[in-house]
Design an enzyme around this catalytic site. Structure first.
Site, mmCIF file in Angstrom:
data_model
loop_
_atom_site.group_PDB
_atom_site.id
_atom_site.type_symbol
_atom_site.label_atom_id
_atom_site.label_comp_id
_atom_site.label_asym_id
_atom_site.label_seq_id
_atom_site.Cartn_x
_atom_site.Cartn_y
_atom_site.Cartn_z
ATOM 1 C CG ASP A 60 23.572 13.881 -28.188
ATOM 2 O OD1 ASP A 60 24.138 13.838 -29.292
ATOM 3 O OD2 ASP A 60 23.974 13.255 -27.185
ATOM 4 N NE ARG A 85 19.461 13.280 -27.013
ATOM 5 C CZ ARG A 85 19.022 13.028 -28.234
ATOM 6 N NH1 ARG A 85 19.259 11.865 -28.785
ATOM 7 N NH2 ARG A 85 18.333 13.929 -28.905
ATOM 8 C CG HIS A 166 17.410 5.872 -31.809
ATOM 9 N ND1 HIS A 166 18.068 7.067 -31.963
ATOM 10 C CD2 HIS A 166 17.044 5.804 -30.517
ATOM 11 C CE1 HIS A 166 18.103 7.704 -30.793
ATOM 12 N NE2 HIS A 166 17.494 6.956 -29.905
ATOM 13 C CB CYS A 251 18.320 12.452 -35.722
ATOM 14 S SG CYS A 251 19.008 10.927 -36.264
HETATM 15 C C1 LIG Z 1 17.382 7.904 -35.690
HETATM 16 N N1 LIG Z 1 18.394 8.462 -34.827
HETATM 17 C C2 LIG Z 1 19.664 7.909 -35.003
HETATM 18 C C3 LIG Z 1 18.042 9.462 -33.928
HETATM 19 N N2 LIG Z 1 16.864 9.833 -33.875
HETATM 20 N N3 LIG Z 1 18.865 10.055 -33.049
HETATM 21 C C4 LIG Z 1 20.288 10.095 -33.032
HETATM 22 C C5 LIG Z 1 20.809 10.592 -31.711
HETATM 23 C C6 LIG Z 1 22.298 10.601 -31.640
HETATM 24 C C7 LIG Z 1 22.835 11.066 -30.316
HETATM 25 N N4 LIG Z 1 24.250 11.236 -30.384
HETATM 26 C C8 LIG Z 1 22.502 10.080 -29.202
HETATM 27 O O1 LIG Z 1 23.300 9.183 -28.951
HETATM 28 O O2 LIG Z 1 21.466 10.215 -28.570
#
Ligand SMILES: CN(C)C(=N)NCCC[C@H](N)C(=O)O
Length: 258
Positions: A60, A85, A166, A251
């Site tokens: 990610d 992460r 988020h 993101c």
């Molecule tokens: C505002 N958004 C949605 C973000 N800043 N990040 C998305 C991260 C997606 C990653 N697959 C996860 O699940 O962490």
């Protein structure tokens, strides 16, 4: 000066986390191409591109927004809520330290993902920072962020976020500060007195490029029309492979100003 941090997608992108949506196969070659187009769009809008060193073992890592919150000359390095992460932050910290930013960090037991942080600087210079309290960001993380940002005059407002990954999966802000979101995914639209509902889920996500221009996904054509009717110029990019991983246009970058 308009600079923007990005991070190239790695070889394991297809194994990225999914929490609120069904997993569907990611075409990594197409994702690489879409990332190049996303970066090209920023470049052509006058943004200087700064690449954070890739984190190939972290699927990610391309979602670089989650690793930091930048305000003024301060970079608050996040502590991602998902353990997979957590190693992503080192590269972001190195890049921002190299650019001369002061560094602060969210420490355990705090967790905070940058995608939970929506900032808006009003015309009078007041900065409001809404922070989603939910799956990835906890109360300790928000408390630490508020303490780091208080000397810069920012007011931090906690926003319970239960329906999406988020806060910025649910809402973002137009250049004039109007907060936009797809109502079924927003816990409490009344949090923002000037909330503007949009007809499509990916229409809730904009990257402000300047006072009249936003970057958004091609997968929200009706919202694009709505924004254009409000006088905004829209730059649209196809990020379908990132949307399969619960990503959105915000993101994939971190804008640095001043
Ligand atoms: C505002 N958004 C949605 C973000 N800043 N990040 C998305 C991260 C997606 C990653 N697959 C996860 O699940 O962490």
């Amino acid at each position: 000066m308009k600079r923007v941090l990005v991070r190239r997608p790695g070889p394991h992108l297809a194994d990225g986390l999914v929490t609120h949506i069904e997993r569907s196969p990611v075409d990594v070659d197409l994702a690489r191409h879409q990332w190049e187009r996303y970066v090209a769009a920023l470049l052509s809008e006058g943004w200087e591109i700064i690449e954070v060193e890739p984190a190939e073992d972290c699927p990610d890592a391309v979602f670089v927004e989650d690793t930091v919150v930048v305000l003024g000359d301060l970079a608050v390095i996040s502590r991602p809520g998902a353990d997979e992460r957590k190693p992503e932050t080192a590269g972001t910290e190195a890049a921002l330290a190299g650019l001369g930013y002061r560094i602060a960090r969210i420490e355990a037991p705090g967790t905070l993902d940058g995608g939970d942080v929506l900032k808006h600087v009003g015309p009078d210079g007041t900065t409001t920072v809404w922070v989603g309290l939910g799956g990835r960001t906890n109360a300790a993380g928000i408390e630490q962020l508020a303490a780091h940002l208080a000397p810069l005059g920012a007011e931090v407002v906690t926003v319970p976020t239960t329906r999406v990954l988020h806060l910025k999966s649910a809402v973002t802000a137009l250049p004039d500060g109007t907060v936009v979101g797809h109502e079924p995914l927003v816990d409490d639209p009344a949090t923002w007195p000037d909330f503007l509902p949009v007809p499509e889920e990916p229409g809730a996500h904009v990257v402000v490029l300047d006072d009249t221009t936003v970057l958004m996904s091609t997968s929200a054509p009706r919202t694009r029309e709505l924004f254009e009717r409000r006088g905004l110029r829209v730059v649209a990019v196809d990020i379908s492979e990132y949307e399969k991983l619960e990503g959105c246009v915000t993101c994939l970058s971190v804008r640095l100003r001043g």
